[in-house]
Scaffold this motif. Sequence first.
Motif, PDB file in Angstrom:
ATOM      1  N   SER A  46      48.663  52.011 -35.390  1.00  0.00           N
ATOM      2  CA  SER A  46      50.079  52.147 -35.877  1.00  0.00           C
ATOM      3  C   SER A  46      50.639  53.396 -35.040  1.00  0.00           C
ATOM      4  N   TYR A  47      49.880  54.386 -34.682  1.00  0.00           N
ATOM      5  CA  TYR A  47      50.515  55.370 -33.710  1.00  0.00           C
ATOM      6  C   TYR A  47      50.875  54.659 -32.635  1.00  0.00           C
ATOM      7  N   ARG A  87      45.077  53.704 -38.045  1.00  0.00           N
ATOM      8  CA  ARG A  87      46.126  54.564 -37.850  1.00  0.00           C
ATOM      9  C   ARG A  87      46.544  54.736 -36.445  1.00  0.00           C
ATOM     10  N   ASN A 147      57.282  51.426 -29.873  1.00  0.00           N
ATOM     11  CA  ASN A 147      58.797  51.173 -30.596  1.00  0.00           C
ATOM     12  C   ASN A 147      59.572  52.171 -29.879  1.00  0.00           C
ATOM     13  N   ALA A 148      59.172  53.618 -29.963  1.00  0.00           N
ATOM     14  CA  ALA A 148      60.008  54.541 -29.524  1.00  0.00           C
ATOM     15  C   ALA A 148      60.255  54.230 -27.996  1.00  0.00           C
ATOM     16  N   GLN A 177      62.987  51.859 -27.781  1.00  0.00           N
ATOM     17  CA  GLN A 177      64.178  52.349 -28.237  1.00  0.00           C
ATOM     18  C   GLN A 177      64.650  53.255 -27.299  1.00  0.00           C
ATOM     19  N   ASP A 232      51.793  51.513 -32.075  1.00  0.00           N
ATOM     20  CA  ASP A 232      52.889  50.696 -32.174  1.00  0.00           C
ATOM     21  C   ASP A 232      54.072  51.712 -32.460  1.00  0.00           C
ATOM     22  N   HIS A 233      54.354  52.797 -33.100  1.00  0.00           N
ATOM     23  CA  HIS A 233      55.215  53.634 -32.953  1.00  0.00           C
ATOM     24  C   HIS A 233      55.691  54.150 -31.742  1.00  0.00           C
ATOM     25  N   LEU A 234      54.575  54.469 -30.972  1.00  0.00           N
ATOM     26  CA  LEU A 234      54.967  54.838 -29.522  1.00  0.00           C
ATOM     27  C   LEU A 234      55.612  53.836 -28.649  1.00  0.00           C
TER      28      LEU A 234
END
Length: 339
Positions: free
Chosen positions: A202-203, A199, A209-210, A213, A205-207
């Motif tokens: 994944s967080y 988890r 990616n954000a 972006q 990775d999301h951060l």
Amino acid sequence: MAKTEIKKTLNLTFPRLEPYRTVGDFLKSKDELHSVQLPAFQWDKPRQDPDLYLTEARRTYASIVEALERRREFYKEERKSLDQQWDNLLQLEKDLRENFVKLSSFIKSNEDKRARAIERCKEDHKLCEERDNDIKKIKENIVLLQQIKEEMDKEIRLHILYEKYLNFVVGDSMDFRNAIDVIDRFESLITTKQELGLRQQSYFDHLENAKNQTSRMADENTFRILGLNTIVAGLRSRYKNASSNSMKWERIVWSIKKNALQKYKEITEVKLACRNAYLLMCRRKSETPKISESDFESQLNYIKKTLQELKTVQGEATAINKKTFSSMKGEVSKGSRKK
């Protein structure tokens, strides 16, 4: 009756002996028949009378007709029996054909059954071979599992100290009932740790990616803002030019409106003058005004026509005045001469 006679004649009884044993009796009876001399009677002698031949012919005809009728009756019965035999033969033929068909279908079914049986035997043989192979594999797996069991037993003997330690921990702790609860708790903690790690990853990775972006959007928006600033600068220059042009054209429009108002006043005055002139001319000519107030063209035509008439009248008056003045001048000259 003919049928019974025919049957009696047909159904003769005689001893069932071999022909070579009865030949002697037959020849002996024939010799005895020839040796018998019958008495000659007068009426038995043949006569040379045509009636005799006619009677003989009639008797022969009657016997022939009777024999023919008996033969016809016999043949009718034989025909019935033959028809019945023919029907029986047809039925037998039909039964035989059906039997052949059934036999053929039976043979085909037997062939199919035989083929299926052979195929089943092959499948059973193949299945037996597969089962033998499975048994061999299972035996090999049993041997392998026994080896694994021995190795596990060795490992268990090596790890029995840990089991005792776990039992000691369970005995001292109130949270666990046995060693399996400790192991389950350990496994659940390991699983929870792995899930939390996944988890967290994944967080992250999301951060990431954000963040990527956001940086990409910032770059895109920076270029877009620069382009928009350029467009705004162009629009401001166009606005200034448009404002100056609008002031210029407003002044022009104001002057045009002012001139138009002046022209409108002049036109209005001309229209009033034209109307007054028209009404005055009508009054002088003692005519009733027939042209509407808004029809200025007709009024101008009327004024033009009246002026032309006045011009004509003035010309004629001038000509008359000239003639009168010349005549008066001649008379004055004559009077002076007389004096």
